[in-house]
Design an enzyme around this catalytic site. Structure first.
Site, PDB file in Angstrom:
ATOM      1  N   ARG A   1       1.849   1.914  -3.354  1.00  0.00           N
ATOM      2  CA  ARG A   1       0.594   2.333  -4.366  1.00  0.00           C
ATOM      3  C   ARG A   1       0.420   3.735  -3.817  1.00  0.00           C
ATOM      4  O   ARG A   1      -0.082   4.801  -4.819  1.00  0.00           O
ATOM      5  CB  ARG A   1      -0.530   1.499  -3.954  1.00  0.00           C
ATOM      6  CG  ARG A   1      -0.559   0.160  -5.046  1.00  0.00           C
ATOM      7  CD  ARG A   1      -2.020  -0.763  -4.684  1.00  0.00           C
ATOM      8  NE  ARG A   1      -3.108   0.152  -5.031  1.00  0.00           N
ATOM      9  CZ  ARG A   1      -4.331   0.015  -4.525  1.00  0.00           C
ATOM     10  NH1 ARG A   1      -4.561  -1.014  -3.663  1.00  0.00           N
ATOM     11  NH2 ARG A   1      -5.327   0.310  -4.998  1.00  0.00           N
TER      12      ARG A   1
ATOM     13  N   TYR B   1       0.609  -1.162  -0.013  1.00  0.00           N
ATOM     14  CA  TYR B   1      -0.275   0.042   0.145  1.00  0.00           C
ATOM     15  C   TYR B   1       0.943   1.288   0.074  1.00  0.00           C
ATOM     16  O   TYR B   1       0.686   2.196  -0.530  1.00  0.00           O
ATOM     17  CB  TYR B   1      -0.892  -0.118   0.944  1.00  0.00           C
ATOM     18  CG  TYR B   1      -2.372  -1.065   0.807  1.00  0.00           C
ATOM     19  CD1 TYR B   1      -3.216  -0.350   0.045  1.00  0.00           C
ATOM     20  CD2 TYR B   1      -2.315  -2.198   0.899  1.00  0.00           C
ATOM     21  CE1 TYR B   1      -4.363  -1.156  -0.332  1.00  0.00           C
ATOM     22  CE2 TYR B   1      -3.465  -3.002   0.678  1.00  0.00           C
ATOM     23  CZ  TYR B   1      -4.314  -2.387  -0.144  1.00  0.00           C
ATOM     24  OH  TYR B   1      -5.625  -3.091  -0.431  1.00  0.00           O
TER      25      TYR B   1
ATOM     26  N   HIS C   1     -14.723   2.524  -1.153  1.00  0.00           N
ATOM     27  CA  HIS C   1     -13.858   1.532  -0.641  1.00  0.00           C
ATOM     28  C   HIS C   1     -12.692   2.182   0.079  1.00  0.00           C
ATOM     29  O   HIS C   1     -11.475   1.619   0.173  1.00  0.00           O
ATOM     30  CB  HIS C   1     -12.800   0.740  -2.031  1.00  0.00           C
ATOM     31  CG  HIS C   1     -14.162  -0.053  -2.730  1.00  0.00           C
ATOM     32  ND1 HIS C   1     -13.683  -0.542  -4.213  1.00  0.00           N
ATOM     33  CD2 HIS C   1     -15.371  -0.635  -2.396  1.00  0.00           C
ATOM     34  CE1 HIS C   1     -14.957  -1.468  -4.387  1.00  0.00           C
ATOM     35  NE2 HIS C   1     -15.852  -1.118  -3.319  1.00  0.00           N
TER      36      HIS C   1
END
Ligand code: OAD
Length: 249
Positions: free
Chosen positions: A76, A73, A125
Site C-alpha cells: 500500500r 502495508y 488514523h
C-alpha cells in the site's frame, strides 16, 4: 434535507463556507479515489472486499503473522508513493488558504493532503509513511534490510506501520483536536467517508449539536446523508473545484 445530483453548488452551502470564521473538513478514503487509491468499503473495488481486515489490520493479526501484515502495508505504501494529489486534495488546500481558522481532520494514512499543501491537519488514523517499534511505540527511521520483518534496533521487537488498527486507540492529541474543532467550527465539510467508523463518524453530529452547518460530499448515500444540512452528490475531484468556483461568485 436538500440532496442534489450536482450541476450547481447550492448558494446557501457556498455562502456558509464563504462566511465561516472556522471551517473544519473531515475526509475519508473517497477523496483519494481519483488519485488511484482504493477505498475500504466500496462493494467491488474496496480493499475490504478483497482482503480480510481481521488478517491485516488488527494487533492480533500482526502478532500471528507480522510478515503478511508488513508486506501488505509495504504494497500500500508503494501505491500511495506512486499516487499524486488530485483536484479534490488541491481544493481542500485552497480552502485552508482562504479561511481564517481551519482544521483538516483526515482518516487517511496516505499523506496526499500534506503533499497537496495542507498544513493545519490531524491524521486520526496515523501515517503509512511512518514506522514504529511494535513494543515501545517509538518512531523508527532506519533499520537493517531483511527479507523478514525488520526489528527495532533498541529492543528487538518487530517494526510496524504507524497506523491505527481495529481495536486500537486513536492518537490522543489528534482526537482531542478533532473533537474540539467539531465543537467550535461554523461549518464541517465531510468528504468521501462512509461515516461508519467511530470515533470519526461521531464528529458530524457533535458539530451539528454545537450549531455548525454540516455539508457532505459523496457520490453515494451514507448514514450521514439524512441529517447533513447539505449533501452534494458527486466525486470529490469534481465537486470540490466546483465549490471553490462557487465561492468566487
Ligand atoms: P470507506 O471505504 O468506508 O468509505 C469511502 C467513501 O468514499 C464511501 O462513502 C464512498 O461512497 C466514497 N467515495 C467513493 N468514491 C468517491 C469519490 N470519487 N469522491 C468522494 N467520495 C467517494 O472509507 P473511510 O470512510 O475512509 O480505518 O473508512 C474509514 C476507516 O475505515 C479507514 O480510515 C480505515 C477503514 O477501515 C482503518 O484502517 C483503521
Amino acid at each position: 434535507m436538500p440532496e442534489l445530483t450536482l450541476n450547481t453548488i447550492p448558494i446557501k452551502a457556498a455562502q456558509a463556507i464563504r462566511q465561516a470564521g472556522f471551517l473544519a473538513v473531515l475526509t475519508g478514503a473517497g477523496i483519494s479515489v481519483e488519485s488511484g487509491i482504493p477505498t475500504f468499503r466500496d462493494a467491488q473495488t474496496g480493499l475490504w472486499a478483497k482482503f480480510d481486515p481481521r488478517e491485516l489490520a488488527t494487533p492480533a493479526a500482526f502478532a500471528r503473522n507480522p510478515k503478511l501484515v508488513w508486506d501488505w502495508y509495504a504494497w500500500r505504501r508503494e501505491l500511495v508513493n506512486r499516487a499524486k494529489p488530485n483536484a479534490g486534495h488541491r481544493a481542500i488546500a485552497e480552502l485552508e488558504r482562504r479561511t481564517p481558522r481551519f482544521l483538516l481532520i483526515t482518516q487517511n494514512v496516505d499523506g496526499l493532503h500534506r503533499r497537496a499543501g495542507n498544513r493545519k491537519l490531524v491524521e486520526l488514523h496515523g501515517s503509512i509513511d511512518r514506522v514504529k517499534c511494535s513494543r515501545e511505540g517509538t518512531i523508527v527511521t532506519h533499520w537493517q534490510p531483511t527479507d523478514n520483518v525488520p526489528l527495532c534496533a533498541s529492543c528487538g521487537a518487530p517494526l510496524r506501520p504507524d497506523v491505527v488498527w481495529f481495536e486500537e486507540m486513536l492518537p490522543g492529541g489528534a482526537l482531542t483536536a478533532a473533537e474540539e474543532a467539531a465543537r467550535h467550527c461554523d461549518v464541517l465539510l465531510v468528504v468521501g467517508t462512509s461515516a461508519e467508523v467511530y470515533p470519526a463518524a461521531a464528529l458530524p453530529s457533535q458539530a451539528q449539536a454545537a450549531g455548525a452547518t454540516v455539508v457532505e460530499i459523496n457520490p453515494n448515500r451514507t448514514p450521514l446523508s439524512a441529517s447533513a444540512d447539505y449533501t452534494l452528490r458527486g466525486p470529490a475531484g469534481w465537486v470540490l473545484p466546483a465549490l471553490i468556483a462557487a465561492l468566487e461568485r
